[in-house]
Design a protein around this motif. Sequence first.
Motif, PDB file in Angstrom:
ATOM      1  N   VAL A   1       0.832  -1.199   0.000  1.00 39.29           N
ATOM      2  CA  VAL A   1       0.000   0.000   0.000  1.00 39.29           C
ATOM      3  C   VAL A   1       0.867   1.250   0.000  1.00 39.29           C
ATOM      4  CG1 VAL A   1      -1.623   1.341   1.405  1.00 39.29           C
ATOM      5  CG2 VAL A   1      -2.014  -1.076   1.017  1.00 39.29           C
ATOM      6  N   TYR A   2       1.963   1.216   0.758  1.00 40.80           N
ATOM      7  CA  TYR A   2       2.882   2.366   0.770  1.00 40.80           C
ATOM      8  C   TYR A   2       3.447   2.595  -0.632  1.00 40.80           C
ATOM      9  CZ  TYR A   2       6.651   5.494   2.165  1.00 40.80           C
ATOM     10  OH  TYR A   2       7.494   6.589   2.272  1.00 40.80           O
ATOM     11  N   TYR A   3       3.752   1.502  -1.329  1.00 45.73           N
ATOM     12  CA  TYR A   3       4.297   1.614  -2.688  1.00 45.73           C
ATOM     13  C   TYR A   3       3.267   2.215  -3.638  1.00 45.73           C
ATOM     14  CZ  TYR A   3       5.951   0.192  -7.308  1.00 45.73           C
ATOM     15  OH  TYR A   3       6.336   0.193  -8.623  1.00 45.73           O
ATOM     16  N   VAL A   4       2.010   1.781  -3.531  1.00 49.47           N
ATOM     17  CA  VAL A   4       0.969   2.252  -4.443  1.00 49.47           C
ATOM     18  C   VAL A   4       0.586   3.702  -4.151  1.00 49.47           C
ATOM     19  CG1 VAL A   4      -1.433   1.919  -5.147  1.00 49.47           C
ATOM     20  CG2 VAL A   4       0.066  -0.067  -4.860  1.00 49.47           C
ATOM     21  N   ASN A   5       0.453   4.048  -2.862  1.00 51.50           N
ATOM     22  CA  ASN A   5      -0.065   5.369  -2.491  1.00 51.50           C
ATOM     23  C   ASN A   5       1.000   6.443  -2.348  1.00 51.50           C
ATOM     24  OD1 ASN A   5      -2.620   4.336  -2.506  1.00 51.50           O
ATOM     25  ND2 ASN A   5      -2.855   4.251  -0.291  1.00 51.50           N
ATOM     26  N   PHE A   6       2.198   6.055  -1.902  1.00 51.48           N
ATOM     27  CA  PHE A   6       3.233   7.055  -1.641  1.00 51.48           C
ATOM     28  C   PHE A   6       4.465   6.845  -2.510  1.00 51.48           C
ATOM     29  CE2 PHE A   6       1.054   6.263   2.502  1.00 51.48           C
ATOM     30  CZ  PHE A   6       0.361   7.460   2.554  1.00 51.48           C
ATOM     31  N   ASN A   7       5.091   5.672  -2.330  1.00 50.34           N
ATOM     32  CA  ASN A   7       6.309   5.318  -3.057  1.00 50.34           C
ATOM     33  C   ASN A   7       7.377   6.402  -2.926  1.00 50.34           C
ATOM     34  OD1 ASN A   7       7.940   3.636  -4.563  1.00 50.34           O
ATOM     35  ND2 ASN A   7       7.298   4.499  -6.521  1.00 50.34           N
ATOM     36  N   SER A   8       7.466   7.006  -1.755  1.00 49.71           N
ATOM     37  CA  SER A   8       8.490   8.013  -1.490  1.00 49.71           C
ATOM     38  C   SER A   8       9.657   7.343  -0.785  1.00 49.71           C
ATOM     39  CB  SER A   8       7.920   9.135  -0.614  1.00 49.71           C
ATOM     40  OG  SER A   8       8.932  10.051  -0.272  1.00 49.71           O
ATOM     41  N   THR A   9      10.780   7.264  -1.473  1.00 45.93           N
ATOM     42  CA  THR A   9      11.961   6.613  -0.905  1.00 45.93           C
ATOM     43  C   THR A   9      13.125   7.592  -0.778  1.00 45.93           C
ATOM     44  OG1 THR A   9      12.636   5.901  -3.125  1.00 45.93           O
ATOM     45  CG2 THR A   9      11.309   4.360  -1.841  1.00 45.93           C
ATOM     46  N   ILE A  10      12.808   8.878  -0.833  1.00 46.82           N
ATOM     47  CA  ILE A  10      13.842   9.921  -0.754  1.00 46.82           C
ATOM     48  C   ILE A  10      13.962  10.403   0.684  1.00 46.82           C
ATOM     49  CG2 ILE A  10      14.498  12.246  -1.498  1.00 46.82           C
ATOM     50  CD1 ILE A  10      13.036  11.709  -4.109  1.00 46.82           C
ATOM     51  N   ILE A  11      15.197  10.495   1.175  1.00 52.88           N
ATOM     52  CA  ILE A  11      15.440  11.016   2.514  1.00 52.88           C
ATOM     53  C   ILE A  11      16.273  12.292   2.414  1.00 52.88           C
ATOM     54  CG2 ILE A  11      15.346   8.725   3.588  1.00 52.88           C
ATOM     55  CD1 ILE A  11      18.442   8.866   3.778  1.00 52.88           C
ATOM     56  N   ILE A  12      16.083  13.188   3.381  1.00 52.66           N
ATOM     57  CA  ILE A  12      16.876  14.413   3.438  1.00 52.66           C
ATOM     58  C   ILE A  12      18.194  14.098   4.135  1.00 52.66           C
ATOM     59  CG2 ILE A  12      16.941  16.815   4.223  1.00 52.66           C
ATOM     60  CD1 ILE A  12      14.801  16.199   2.124  1.00 52.66           C
TER      61      ILE A  12
ATOM     62  N   ILE B   1      14.877   0.656  -3.346  1.00 55.83           N
ATOM     63  CA  ILE B   1      14.319  -0.536  -2.713  1.00 55.83           C
ATOM     64  C   ILE B   1      14.817  -0.699  -1.280  1.00 55.83           C
ATOM     65  CG2 ILE B   1      16.146  -2.144  -3.425  1.00 55.83           C
ATOM     66  CD1 ILE B   1      13.885  -4.190  -3.978  1.00 55.83           C
ATOM     67  N   PHE B   2      15.966  -0.091  -0.966  1.00 58.42           N
ATOM     68  CA  PHE B   2      16.519  -0.237   0.379  1.00 58.42           C
ATOM     69  C   PHE B   2      15.642   0.446   1.435  1.00 58.42           C
ATOM     70  CE2 PHE B   2      20.147  -0.576  -2.529  1.00 58.42           C
ATOM     71  CZ  PHE B   2      20.602  -1.841  -2.166  1.00 58.42           C
ATOM     72  N   TYR B   3      14.846   1.434   1.006  1.00 56.81           N
ATOM     73  CA  TYR B   3      13.928   2.070   1.950  1.00 56.81           C
ATOM     74  C   TYR B   3      12.827   1.082   2.364  1.00 56.81           C
ATOM     75  CZ  TYR B   3      11.294   5.807   4.203  1.00 56.81           C
ATOM     76  OH  TYR B   3      10.653   6.595   5.128  1.00 56.81           O
TER      77      TYR B   3
END
Length: 406
Positions: free
Chosen positions: A140-151, A168-170
Amino acid sequence: MNTQDEMLKSSIPMYVNAVMSVCAFGLTVHLIPRIKSMFVQANLYGVDMSKRCSEKIPEAIGVVTGCVFLITMFLFIPIPFTDCLFRNINFPHNEFVDFLAALLSICCMLLLGFADDVLDLRWRHKLLLPTIASLPLLMVYYVNFNSTIIIVPKPLRSWFGFSLDLWIFYYVYMGMLAVFCTNAINILAGINGLEVGQSLIIATSILIFNIIELFGSQWKAHQFSIYFILPYIATSLALFKFNWYPSQVFVGDTFCYLSGMTFAVVGIIGRFSKTTLLFFIPQIINFLYSIPQLFHLVSCPRHRLPKYNEKIDKLEPSRTVFYKSDLGTLGKLSMWIFRKCKLIKWEEDSEGFVTCNNLTLINFILIKTGPLREPKLTSILLIIQIISSILAFVIRYPLASIFYDV
């Protein structure tokens, strides 16, 4: 409708959730004393090894609180979406799917935790079960957000830039978060009130964090977290009433798994998984301290609970015994570091036969303080948990401004 009006209107489900949580507390308090005899009859019981008496105490009562928690959440499902249904407004399908996926993961973990209590699964299964239960959540996180960027923190930006895509490591990290949360509470356990007590403090810390962040731009995500945390606190508080010294019931692995998955769910869907981990400082310390035994670098007995001294009615550190020559290179290195840092009580005879305390935070407290009565030991550990939560807030707010642009 502006953001402030939208927040005000959407606060109604939170009030409903709070009322339902109070009802869940009352129902749990009513159920536990009336249902615990059924667990004894089904041979789901244990004996408190830290007491003089040897009466049968119901085990795995965490399944009762878990069921009340889930029933409360099932009844609550339509409440946040009532306005959309009756006013024919665009239905927020993404939020609805988040809600159902979160419940599915928690429900799976409750089932698998109860299976562990009944079947007494091996440790490798304890690592696998949370991974499987977290898969719906990650999808669900992949479908709705898929945010794997970190500051990236300021000191490291000259090497990595302002942000970094972990790809994918996130997702690997989030899966490991679910595994850690469920097992970390289970590892730091074994005395009356500790599992429920530490979970209540973590849940309350998450609730306070959510309330603070309700006034930020991501208020919807934190509102989602509150929907789950309030009923969890209510049912766990009822369980704490019966699990505090002298314990009338044992919570079992079921409660530890339920708690860990609930924290992982609100952290991942609420998009504050790194902050969630900050509230696990004692559990992280306990895990790091336990590594030599968890990975069998040092002899690890089946039970590492404190040893009960019946003469003085107090708990003493439990011990493990082994020959120094049996240790591998990593085992010798870890024990040398622990001895130099005075983190263990090491006794060695002329033949190389070693007696050492079991590597848990509970035993560490006992080797530093001496024998303690069980309720006092639990209180010390819960105070450490509270201090750690305060430290987590200091790291999250004042210190974060030093390393991030907040």
